[in-house]
Design an enzyme around this catalytic site. Structure first.
Site, mmCIF file in Angstrom:
data_model
loop_
_atom_site.group_PDB
_atom_site.id
_atom_site.type_symbol
_atom_site.label_atom_id
_atom_site.label_comp_id
_atom_site.label_asym_id
_atom_site.label_seq_id
_atom_site.Cartn_x
_atom_site.Cartn_y
_atom_site.Cartn_z
ATOM 1 N N HIS A 12 43.031 41.760 35.617
ATOM 2 C CA HIS A 12 43.076 41.438 36.725
ATOM 3 C C HIS A 12 43.658 40.151 37.390
ATOM 4 O O HIS A 12 43.389 39.759 38.299
ATOM 5 C CB HIS A 12 41.610 41.512 37.184
ATOM 6 N N SER A 14 36.585 42.185 36.071
ATOM 7 C CA SER A 14 36.865 43.331 36.805
ATOM 8 C C SER A 14 36.010 43.847 37.955
ATOM 9 O O SER A 14 36.510 44.406 39.149
ATOM 10 C CB SER A 14 37.123 44.616 35.851
ATOM 11 N N LYS A 51 48.172 47.545 36.871
ATOM 12 C CA LYS A 51 47.441 47.042 38.021
ATOM 13 C C LYS A 51 48.326 45.974 38.712
ATOM 14 O O LYS A 51 49.262 46.835 39.434
ATOM 15 C CB LYS A 51 46.124 46.034 37.430
HETATM 16 C C1 LIG Z 1 41.571 48.521 33.844
HETATM 17 C C2 LIG Z 1 41.140 47.622 32.649
HETATM 18 C C3 LIG Z 1 41.410 47.978 31.318
HETATM 19 C C4 LIG Z 1 42.310 49.089 30.941
HETATM 20 O O1 LIG Z 1 43.632 49.265 31.277
HETATM 21 P P1 LIG Z 1 44.363 50.738 31.602
HETATM 22 O O2 LIG Z 1 45.668 50.190 31.522
HETATM 23 O O3 LIG Z 1 43.774 51.287 32.880
HETATM 24 O O4 LIG Z 1 43.832 51.359 30.573
HETATM 25 C C5 LIG Z 1 41.058 46.886 30.527
HETATM 26 N N1 LIG Z 1 40.466 45.622 30.808
HETATM 27 C C6 LIG Z 1 40.136 45.526 31.835
HETATM 28 C C7 LIG Z 1 39.452 44.285 32.310
HETATM 29 C C8 LIG Z 1 40.523 46.242 32.922
HETATM 30 O O5 LIG Z 1 40.203 46.081 34.164
#
Ligand SMILES: *Cc1c(COP(=O)(O)O)cnc(C)c1O
Length: 408
Positions: A216, A188, A247
């Site tokens: 991601h 990330s 995302k």
């Molecule tokens: C954003 C993210 C999460 C958490 O997801 P949310 O839906 O925002 O709670 C988990 N793992 C990674 C690698 C992330 O980037």
């Protein structure tokens, strides 16, 4: 001032002195490449809305329709009376998209990690995580009470050492369950890729189980845009596939995909599912629409535009960054105060790339986390490149001195 307030005041002063103080930034518009902040239009290079779906008409229409039909609130947890038709439709869409037997959706990716990890391992077990995995995985691993071992980032030799130790440990304790290895596919903070094929080979050699977080990567990689595991052809060897719906998929929520038995087990054991009100129909329906869109020809064309934008951005900046393509381009600075200063200067020019600091990344490895979206125009990319020009030499210097850096 009472003692409580005084205590908080002292803690906050300490955070400020370390240049780690954070504040919420109010946004007065929909999520987009241009957002309204303090009455100004700001060019946004900070979101994870990689395909530009967060404000897409198809997702909005699905959310509105779901509200009309199922109301605003879900009323109860999934296991009481909150398991609405849109939840089941989303889970079918997820399983179809990821080509797994079944899927389970959670309110966020964070609680999906909590629910899955804490049901799969406990006090008697061993969990092995990459040094740079997301906070949700670190927190879940700690909460699970399992023996936690961390391998150096993407370091297969280190992973093997730990798996050898775990093998010995299980022989001496006569313990039946296997160590759970957890990694991200695309990291990330640096956008670099895990060596998934080698990790699969290693976990099979030592009889471990594997969970991969594709937060991601979902929607961006692979012939069917399922993620990096699809691209490298190892989806079927992963016991637990995790990701988020907030995302590239443009909505909100988290998911676990895998076998029917895995999902049935999580429904019975995942506390973050059992003891929490079901996600609202609007979010769930928007996520289903996001999946449909990603699978469609429009999804393919948006994905292609994203990669074109990423190469444009990279060639304009001429930075040697992470291995493997990614929509995340870390502009390393190092010093927290300096990173804040660069971010503030950019903001004066109506550009948003926030400084990412400890605890999101290691201390002394502050950076601007630049993210590119399919929705950015060539003009916007050029505008950003021009604004970043004064610091390019500095970023190059910091990159050459730093290995990929993430959470400690
Ligand atoms: C954003 C993210 C999460 C958490 O997801 P949310 O839906 O925002 O709670 C988990 N793992 C990674 C690698 C992330 O980037």
């Amino acid at each position: 001032m009472n003692e409580f307030e005084q205590h908080l005041g002292e803690q906050l002063a300490e955070i400020r002195e370390s240049n780690l103080y954070r504040q919420l930034r109010r946004v007065d518009s929909a999520q987009s490449t241009r957002i309204q902040i303090v009455g100004r239009e700001i060019l946004n290079f900070s979101s994870n809305d990689y395909l530009g779906l967060a404000n897409h008409p198809a997702l909005k229409a699905a959310a509105i329709q779901a509200v009309e039909r199922y109301g605003a609130g879900a009323g109860a947890s999934r296991l009481i009376c909150g398991s609405l038709e849109p939840h089941h439709e989303l889970e079918e869409a997820l399983a179809g998209f990821k080509k797994t037997e079944a899927a389970l959706t959670f309110a966020t990716g964070y609680v999906a990690a909590m629910g899955a990890i804490c049901s799969l391992v406990g006090k008697e077990d061993i969990i092995v995580i990459d040094k740079l995995v997301h906070a949700s995985i670190v927190d879940a691993a700690k909460l699970s009470g399992a023996k936690l071992r961390v391998f150096a980032h993407n370091d297969l030799d280190d992973l093997e050492k730990i798996l050898k130790w775990a093998e010995l440990n299980s022989r001496t304790t006569n313990h039946a369950s296997r160590p759970l290895v957890v990694t991200e596919s695309v990291f990330s903070m640096d956008g670099d890729h895990a060596p998934l094929r080698d990790i699969v080979e290693m976990k099979e050699k030592y009889g471990a189980w594997l969970m991969v977080d594709e937060a991601h990567a979902t929607g961006l990689y692979g012939a069917n845009r399922r993620g990096l595991a699809e691209e490298v052809g190892i989806s079927e060897q992963i016991e637990v596939q995790m990701g988020t719906l907030g995302k590239a998929l443009g909505a909100a929520g988290g998911y676990i995909c895998g076998s029917r038995k895995l999902i049935d087990y999580l429904v019975n054991r995942a506390r973050s599912l059992i003891f929490s009100t079901a996600p609202v129909a609007a979010a769930v329906a928007a996520a289903t629409a996001g999946i449909e869109l990603v699978r469609s020809p429009e999804g393919e064309s948006r994905r292609n535009t994203l990669w074109q934008n990423v190469s444009k951005m990279k060639s304009k900046l001429d930075l040697k960054t992470s291995a493997g393509p990614s929509a995340i381009i870390p502009l390393l600075i190092g010093d927290e105060a300096k990173a804040m200063e660069v971010a503030a200067t950019l903001f004066e020019k109506d550009i948003l790339i926030p400084a990412v600091r400890y605890p999101s990344v290691a201390r002394g490895k502050a950076r601007l986390r630049l993210t590119v979206s399919a929705a950015h125009t060539v003009d916007e990319i050029e505008q950003l490149a021009a604004a970043l020009h004064p610091w390019l030499a500095e970023f190059r210097n910091a990159i050459s001195q730093n290995e990929p850096a993430g959470q400690t």
